[in-house]
Design a protein around this motif. Sequence first.
Motif, PDB file in Angstrom:
ATOM      1  N   GLN A  67      -2.737  -9.622  -6.548  1.00  6.68           N
ATOM      2  CA  GLN A  67      -1.812 -10.431  -7.340  1.00  6.68           C
ATOM      3  C   GLN A  67      -0.507 -10.666  -6.595  1.00  6.68           C
ATOM      4  O   GLN A  67       0.013 -11.795  -6.568  1.00  6.68           O
ATOM      5  CB  GLN A  67      -1.538  -9.745  -8.678  1.00  6.68           C
ATOM      6  N   ARG A  68       0.033  -9.624  -5.957  1.00  6.32           N
ATOM      7  CA  ARG A  68       1.293  -9.759  -5.230  1.00  6.32           C
ATOM      8  C   ARG A  68       1.126 -10.717  -4.047  1.00  6.32           C
ATOM      9  O   ARG A  68       2.008 -11.533  -3.762  1.00  6.32           O
ATOM     10  CB  ARG A  68       1.751  -8.380  -4.739  1.00  6.32           C
ATOM     11  N   LEU A 124       0.829  -1.202   0.000  1.00  8.36           N
ATOM     12  CA  LEU A 124       0.000   0.000   0.000  1.00  8.36           C
ATOM     13  C   LEU A 124       0.867   1.257   0.000  1.00  8.36           C
ATOM     14  O   LEU A 124       0.565   2.236  -0.696  1.00  8.36           O
ATOM     15  CB  LEU A 124      -0.923   0.006   1.223  1.00  8.36           C
ATOM     16  N   ALA A 125       1.958   1.243   0.770  1.00  7.20           N
ATOM     17  CA  ALA A 125       2.861   2.386   0.809  1.00  7.20           C
ATOM     18  C   ALA A 125       3.499   2.642  -0.552  1.00  7.20           C
ATOM     19  O   ALA A 125       3.819   3.786  -0.898  1.00  7.20           O
ATOM     20  CB  ALA A 125       3.947   2.162   1.866  1.00  7.20           C
ATOM     21  N   GLU A 126       3.673   1.582  -1.333  1.00  6.41           N
ATOM     22  CA  GLU A 126       4.227   1.713  -2.681  1.00  6.41           C
ATOM     23  C   GLU A 126       3.189   2.201  -3.681  1.00  6.41           C
ATOM     24  O   GLU A 126       3.521   2.455  -4.847  1.00  6.41           O
ATOM     25  CB  GLU A 126       4.784   0.366  -3.142  1.00  6.41           C
ATOM     26  N   GLY A 127       1.944   2.318  -3.253  1.00  6.32           N
ATOM     27  CA  GLY A 127       0.904   2.826  -4.132  1.00  6.32           C
ATOM     28  C   GLY A 127       0.248   1.785  -5.012  1.00  6.32           C
ATOM     29  O   GLY A 127      -0.425   2.132  -5.997  1.00  6.32           O
ATOM     30  N   LEU A 128       0.401   0.500  -4.686  1.00  9.41           N
ATOM     31  CA  LEU A 128      -0.203  -0.548  -5.509  1.00  9.41           C
ATOM     32  C   LEU A 128      -1.728  -0.480  -5.418  1.00  9.41           C
ATOM     33  O   LEU A 128      -2.286  -0.154  -4.373  1.00  9.41           O
ATOM     34  CB  LEU A 128       0.269  -1.931  -5.059  1.00  9.41           C
ATOM     35  N   THR A 129      -2.358  -0.801  -6.523  1.00  8.48           N
ATOM     36  CA  THR A 129      -3.810  -0.853  -6.571  1.00  8.48           C
ATOM     37  C   THR A 129      -4.316  -2.103  -5.851  1.00  8.48           C
ATOM     38  O   THR A 129      -3.543  -3.027  -5.548  1.00  8.48           O
ATOM     39  CB  THR A 129      -4.304  -0.892  -8.019  1.00  8.48           C
ATOM     40  N   THR A 130      -5.617  -2.147  -5.621  1.00 10.62           N
ATOM     41  CA  THR A 130      -6.212  -3.322  -4.983  1.00 10.62           C
ATOM     42  C   THR A 130      -5.904  -4.576  -5.787  1.00 10.62           C
ATOM     43  O   THR A 130      -5.514  -5.614  -5.225  1.00 10.62           O
ATOM     44  CB  THR A 130      -7.734  -3.140  -4.854  1.00 10.62           C
ATOM     45  N   CYS A 180      -8.102 -12.981   1.294  1.00 11.08           N
ATOM     46  CA  CYS A 180      -7.205 -12.639   2.402  1.00 11.08           C
ATOM     47  C   CYS A 180      -6.512 -11.303   2.159  1.00 11.08           C
ATOM     48  O   CYS A 180      -6.356 -10.503   3.095  1.00 11.08           O
ATOM     49  CB  CYS A 180      -6.187 -13.746   2.614  1.00 11.08           C
ATOM     50  N   ALA A 181      -6.092 -11.049   0.928  1.00 11.19           N
ATOM     51  CA  ALA A 181      -5.470  -9.761   0.612  1.00 11.19           C
ATOM     52  C   ALA A 181      -6.425  -8.619   0.915  1.00 11.19           C
ATOM     53  O   ALA A 181      -6.029  -7.581   1.475  1.00 11.19           O
ATOM     54  CB  ALA A 181      -5.049  -9.731  -0.856  1.00 11.19           C
ATOM     55  N   ASP A 182      -7.695  -8.808   0.582  1.00 10.49           N
ATOM     56  CA  ASP A 182      -8.690  -7.775   0.869  1.00 10.49           C
ATOM     57  C   ASP A 182      -8.857  -7.578   2.372  1.00 10.49           C
ATOM     58  O   ASP A 182      -9.022  -6.453   2.849  1.00 10.49           O
ATOM     59  CB  ASP A 182     -10.039  -8.154   0.253  1.00 10.49           C
ATOM     60  N   GLY A 183      -8.837  -8.685   3.132  1.00 10.68           N
ATOM     61  CA  GLY A 183      -8.990  -8.580   4.575  1.00 10.68           C
ATOM     62  C   GLY A 183      -7.841  -7.838   5.229  1.00 10.68           C
ATOM     63  O   GLY A 183      -8.054  -6.989   6.108  1.00 10.68           O
ATOM     64  N   VAL A 184      -6.609  -8.143   4.812  1.00  7.77           N
ATOM     65  CA  VAL A 184      -5.446  -7.465   5.383  1.00  7.77           C
ATOM     66  C   VAL A 184      -5.432  -5.998   4.961  1.00  7.77           C
ATOM     67  O   VAL A 184      -5.165  -5.101   5.772  1.00  7.77           O
ATOM     68  CB  VAL A 184      -4.143  -8.175   4.963  1.00  7.77           C
ATOM     69  N   LYS A 185      -5.740  -5.754   3.698  1.00  5.31           N
ATOM     70  CA  LYS A 185      -5.753  -4.386   3.196  1.00  5.31           C
ATOM     71  C   LYS A 185      -6.771  -3.528   3.953  1.00  5.31           C
ATOM     72  O   LYS A 185      -6.479  -2.361   4.294  1.00  5.31           O
ATOM     73  CB  LYS A 185      -6.079  -4.380   1.695  1.00  5.31           C
TER      74      LYS A 185
END
Length: 317
Positions: free
Chosen positions: A273-274, A262-268, A305-310
Amino acid sequence: METSLEFPPLMAFSLPPDFFPSMRVHTLDLKFQNTPGLIAAYVVESEGSLALIETGPGSTLPALRQAVMEAGFAVNDIRHVFVTHIHLDHAGAAGWWAQQGAQVFCHPSAARHLVDPSRLIDSARRVYADEMDTLWGDMLPAPEERVTPLMDAESVTVGSMKFTAWDTPGHARHHHAFIIEDACFTGDVAGLRLGNSPYLSVTAAPPQFDPPAYIGSVDRLLSADFKRLFLTHFGGITDVRSHLTRYRQRIEEVNQNVRQWLAEGLTTEAIQQRYEETEHALATAAGISPAGWDLHQMTNSTRMCADGVKLYVEKNP
């Protein structure tokens, strides 16, 4: 058609009961999506009395009932049902058991949703759309008098065994683990581990993933020095301290990874994907085959899970 797992022998199709001085624990494979080894329920037998821990979703109720009978019991003999939390893969069939006259024990914040599951169902249907019924089946309302909330450290005696509820938030705020002597039935607080693999998948579904609370719950389990954990996903494990210590690290890893992305500015979409790429690499290094990875995704989607952590990181910058 059933899918075969390429894992060590713990994933055997027919699982023998675990013996303790005053009880037997029967692991019941619910064959979620016609696949063994993904969702477990447990029948605990003590002095002729039976308790069921976890019910699985409504879609696996026929498999659960069949497994109870194959273990040598009558379905109507189960009068005590314990659910760790109200996510559909753990408690979707709880209302059916309550309607048969069983008493269902749960976290205080979960009780009202078992009595009236309409909000749970509506929320899940928005996520799963046309797949909702196939994946999860019906979630029936439980009669209010058949639902008993348990406070932290409150106990229920079945046979000669005392079932003690431990409030263990982090995966969900309404989460209990259930303690019987030196065994812990963990729900999702100890994560997902299929086939006794060294790869541990963090159960981080939105909207209540909370790393500090999660780590606090894992630390509570560590301090108890249990001899065995019984995971809903999937089965009994005896390397308790190493499992919990590693899982504690894994919770912090996924939290820090998403925080960095998120700090790197990646999209949802890029974060999803990452997250998948990172977890897939860990699973592959741990010996998980492509087919085994698909089963992990079926049980604990990296996208979810990515959505939950985000969601947690965005609320707690």
